[in-house]
Design a protein around this motif. Sequence first.
Motif, PDB file in Angstrom:
ATOM      1  N   THR A   1      97.572 119.588 -15.909  1.00 51.91           N
ATOM      2  CA  THR A   1      98.250 118.819 -15.296  1.00 51.91           C
ATOM      3  C   THR A   1      97.143 118.549 -14.536  1.00 51.91           C
ATOM      4  N   ALA A   2      96.427 118.859 -13.505  1.00 54.11           N
ATOM      5  CA  ALA A   2      95.478 118.276 -12.322  1.00 54.11           C
ATOM      6  C   ALA A   2      94.126 118.322 -13.396  1.00 54.11           C
ATOM      7  N   ASN A   3      93.453 118.091 -14.616  1.00 55.51           N
ATOM      8  CA  ASN A   3      92.654 117.529 -15.063  1.00 55.51           C
ATOM      9  C   ASN A   3      92.934 117.163 -16.762  1.00 55.51           C
ATOM     10  N   THR A   4      93.962 116.387 -16.417  1.00 54.63           N
ATOM     11  CA  THR A   4      94.249 116.166 -18.177  1.00 54.63           C
ATOM     12  C   THR A   4      95.669 114.679 -17.414  1.00 54.63           C
ATOM     13  N   ASP A   5      95.828 113.939 -18.756  1.00 54.92           N
ATOM     14  CA  ASP A   5      96.789 112.742 -18.218  1.00 54.92           C
ATOM     15  C   ASP A   5      97.799 113.258 -20.016  1.00 54.92           C
ATOM     16  N   SER A   6      98.829 113.521 -19.822  1.00 54.17           N
ATOM     17  CA  SER A   6      99.228 113.425 -20.813  1.00 54.17           C
ATOM     18  C   SER A   6     100.532 111.806 -20.923  1.00 54.17           C
ATOM     19  N   ARG A   7     100.367 110.849 -19.406  1.00 54.20           N
ATOM     20  CA  ARG A   7     100.473 109.374 -20.068  1.00 54.20           C
ATOM     21  C   ARG A   7      99.548 109.137 -21.340  1.00 54.20           C
ATOM     22  N   LEU A   8      98.790 109.022 -21.718  1.00 48.47           N
ATOM     23  CA  LEU A   8      97.861 108.820 -22.090  1.00 48.47           C
ATOM     24  C   LEU A   8      97.328 109.429 -23.647  1.00 48.47           C
ATOM     25  N   THR A   9      97.856 110.480 -23.151  1.00 48.07           N
ATOM     26  CA  THR A   9      97.459 112.198 -24.674  1.00 48.07           C
ATOM     27  C   THR A   9      98.281 113.107 -24.256  1.00 48.07           C
ATOM     28  N   TYR A  10      98.769 113.464 -25.458  1.00 50.21           N
ATOM     29  CA  TYR A  10      98.943 115.030 -25.716  1.00 50.21           C
ATOM     30  C   TYR A  10      98.032 116.008 -26.235  1.00 50.21           C
ATOM     31  N   THR A  11      97.519 115.119 -27.269  1.00 52.10           N
ATOM     32  CA  THR A  11      96.481 117.001 -27.387  1.00 52.10           C
ATOM     33  C   THR A  11      95.839 117.574 -26.277  1.00 52.10           C
ATOM     34  N   LEU A  12      94.569 116.350 -25.328  1.00 45.81           N
ATOM     35  CA  LEU A  12      94.129 116.692 -24.356  1.00 45.81           C
ATOM     36  C   LEU A  12      94.737 118.077 -23.599  1.00 45.81           C
ATOM     37  N   PRO A  13      95.556 117.923 -22.976  1.00 49.98           N
ATOM     38  CA  PRO A  13      96.481 118.681 -22.653  1.00 49.98           C
ATOM     39  C   PRO A  13      96.808 120.616 -23.115  1.00 49.98           C
ATOM     40  N   GLU A  14      97.351 120.036 -24.528  1.00 53.91           N
ATOM     41  CA  GLU A  14      97.892 121.551 -25.341  1.00 53.91           C
ATOM     42  C   GLU A  14      96.162 121.792 -25.853  1.00 53.91           C
ATOM     43  N   MET A  15      95.123 121.363 -26.227  1.00 54.67           N
ATOM     44  CA  MET A  15      93.685 122.189 -26.355  1.00 54.67           C
ATOM     45  C   MET A  15      93.307 122.612 -25.126  1.00 54.67           C
TER      46      MET A  15
ATOM     47  N   PHE B   1     105.247 113.647 -18.938  1.00 52.63           N
ATOM     48  CA  PHE B   1     105.594 115.528 -20.132  1.00 52.63           C
ATOM     49  C   PHE B   1     104.916 116.736 -18.890  1.00 52.63           C
ATOM     50  N   MET B   2     103.363 116.809 -18.863  1.00 54.85           N
ATOM     51  CA  MET B   2     103.231 117.875 -18.209  1.00 54.85           C
ATOM     52  C   MET B   2     103.436 118.143 -17.024  1.00 54.85           C
ATOM     53  N   SER B   3     103.515 117.088 -15.895  1.00 61.42           N
ATOM     54  CA  SER B   3     104.927 117.108 -14.684  1.00 61.42           C
ATOM     55  C   SER B   3     106.213 117.682 -14.363  1.00 61.42           C
ATOM     56  N   LYS B   4     106.795 117.586 -16.061  1.00 59.22           N
ATOM     57  CA  LYS B   4     108.095 117.612 -15.478  1.00 59.22           C
ATOM     58  C   LYS B   4     108.281 119.144 -15.960  1.00 59.22           C
ATOM     59  N   CYS B   5     107.511 119.653 -17.344  1.00 56.39           N
ATOM     60  CA  CYS B   5     106.930 120.834 -17.414  1.00 56.39           C
ATOM     61  C   CYS B   5     106.525 121.741 -16.209  1.00 56.39           C
ATOM     62  N   LEU B   6     105.651 121.531 -15.913  1.00 54.95           N
ATOM     63  CA  LEU B   6     105.459 122.636 -14.722  1.00 54.95           C
ATOM     64  C   LEU B   6     106.011 122.917 -13.507  1.00 54.95           C
ATOM     65  N   VAL B   7     106.789 121.244 -12.923  1.00 53.99           N
ATOM     66  CA  VAL B   7     107.776 121.884 -11.833  1.00 53.99           C
ATOM     67  C   VAL B   7     109.070 122.276 -12.477  1.00 53.99           C
ATOM     68  N   ALA B   8     109.968 122.670 -13.866  1.00 58.25           N
ATOM     69  CA  ALA B   8     110.482 123.206 -14.346  1.00 58.25           C
ATOM     70  C   ALA B   8     110.100 124.570 -14.225  1.00 58.25           C
TER      71      ALA B   8
ATOM     72  N   ALA C   1      86.575 109.631 -19.478  1.00 60.94           N
ATOM     73  CA  ALA C   1      86.664 109.506 -18.168  1.00 60.94           C
ATOM     74  C   ALA C   1      88.061 110.866 -18.477  1.00 60.94           C
ATOM     75  N   LEU C   2      88.579 110.536 -19.429  1.00 61.32           N
ATOM     76  CA  LEU C   2      89.505 112.426 -19.427  1.00 61.32           C
ATOM     77  C   LEU C   2      88.769 113.626 -20.386  1.00 61.32           C
ATOM     78  N   TYR C   3      88.008 112.905 -20.748  1.00 62.39           N
ATOM     79  CA  TYR C   3      87.306 114.401 -21.926  1.00 62.39           C
ATOM     80  C   TYR C   3      86.397 115.115 -20.325  1.00 62.39           C
ATOM     81  N   GLN C   4      85.467 113.979 -20.147  1.00 63.24           N
ATOM     82  CA  GLN C   4      84.649 114.537 -17.866  1.00 63.24           C
ATOM     83  C   GLN C   4      85.982 115.626 -17.434  1.00 63.24           C
ATOM     84  N   ARG C   5      86.707 115.290 -17.452  1.00 65.53           N
ATOM     85  CA  ARG C   5      87.926 115.972 -16.722  1.00 65.53           C
ATOM     86  C   ARG C   5      88.677 117.592 -17.271  1.00 65.53           C
TER      87      ARG C   5
END
Length: 347
Positions: free
Chosen positions: A179-193, A72-79, A236-240
């Motif tokens: 995108t570099a510091n979260t993983d939207s494949r595992l959670t949408y919440t951290l990228p949005e926050m 999700f995040m990567s395709k939005c970034l490329v767009a 691990a996701l929180y630390q990133r």
Amino acid sequence: MSVPRITCIVPTHQRPQFLRRWLHFYGRFPPGFGIVIADSSAPEVAAENARLVATAQAQGLAVEHRPLNLDFMSKCLVALEQTESPWVTLCADDDFLFPEAVKQCADFLERQPGYVSAQGSTALLYPERRRFGCMRLKGFNVEESVPYERCRRLAGNFFSNFYSVYRREELTRNFRLATANTDSRLTYTLPEMLLSQLSALQGRIKVLPGMHLLMERHPTNAGYLGRTGVRPQAEALYQRFRYCLVTELVATGLPSTTAEHYVDETFGYFREPSLKHRSRRRSPGDKVAHLVRSVTERVQDAFYPDQVRHRRLIRRSDYAGSEAIWAAAVKLMRTYPDGIPAGVAIP
């Protein structure tokens, strides 16, 4: 082809029925800005989506289909990186943006360089409910002059400015970091926050009068699915997330110890694997203070209805001036809550 002033990026994945509904709506209400469908669907679904877009193009809609086999995040970034418009916004394929509000937000940001994002009112529709079925969601100005104070204000009573209007360069930078510091494949919440905190660091946040976005609550959207279960790789996701946000806070001049304490105190609940912990735990004293503040804010909301700190039932004044498009959007969501199936002829 000339570059549109505003581009709306619509991420979609395996949901042609919702994209069909989305394109039908804007066929009836041409938005007057460019649209990019960022599609990560499987080949057969992507081909169906491409046909839907081609039909919309033939009917005069300024829309492009871009297959992007990314998360999700990567395709939005490329767009975003492939877009040349000075102003950008995003919209989910199961929601509806109101075009006039989007244009007004771009106009506002053009006049006000100290603001990073602008949006109008956001409403949430429960299509199956005939009474109390539509809520006005939170949204208020965040205008403190100090970046750290804006972050605290937004985190203290969080609302999403994910679907706001932004300057393309600023939103693209934020998406690169998130995108570099979260993983939207595992959670949408951290990228949005993280995106919301990065935006607050960049500038003030404005909520303008008028209806901006109608969202639909249904069993397959991310907000519904993210309320139960387990956070994978929570620590691990929180630390990133923590490393990125602390680094950006320190870059504004905030002492590192203050930045670390703020992030851990405010967002440390993301370390817990259980999704039931959706906010930080409070002491009894903090709970009382929170209750008093909540009551005070609700009173303020009654006098200043454009600044909503606690969600409430929708009022006619929330969509004043947009009655026709509002009624059409609500009717379409209620009639086709799961999107429009293939082969359905819509009167």
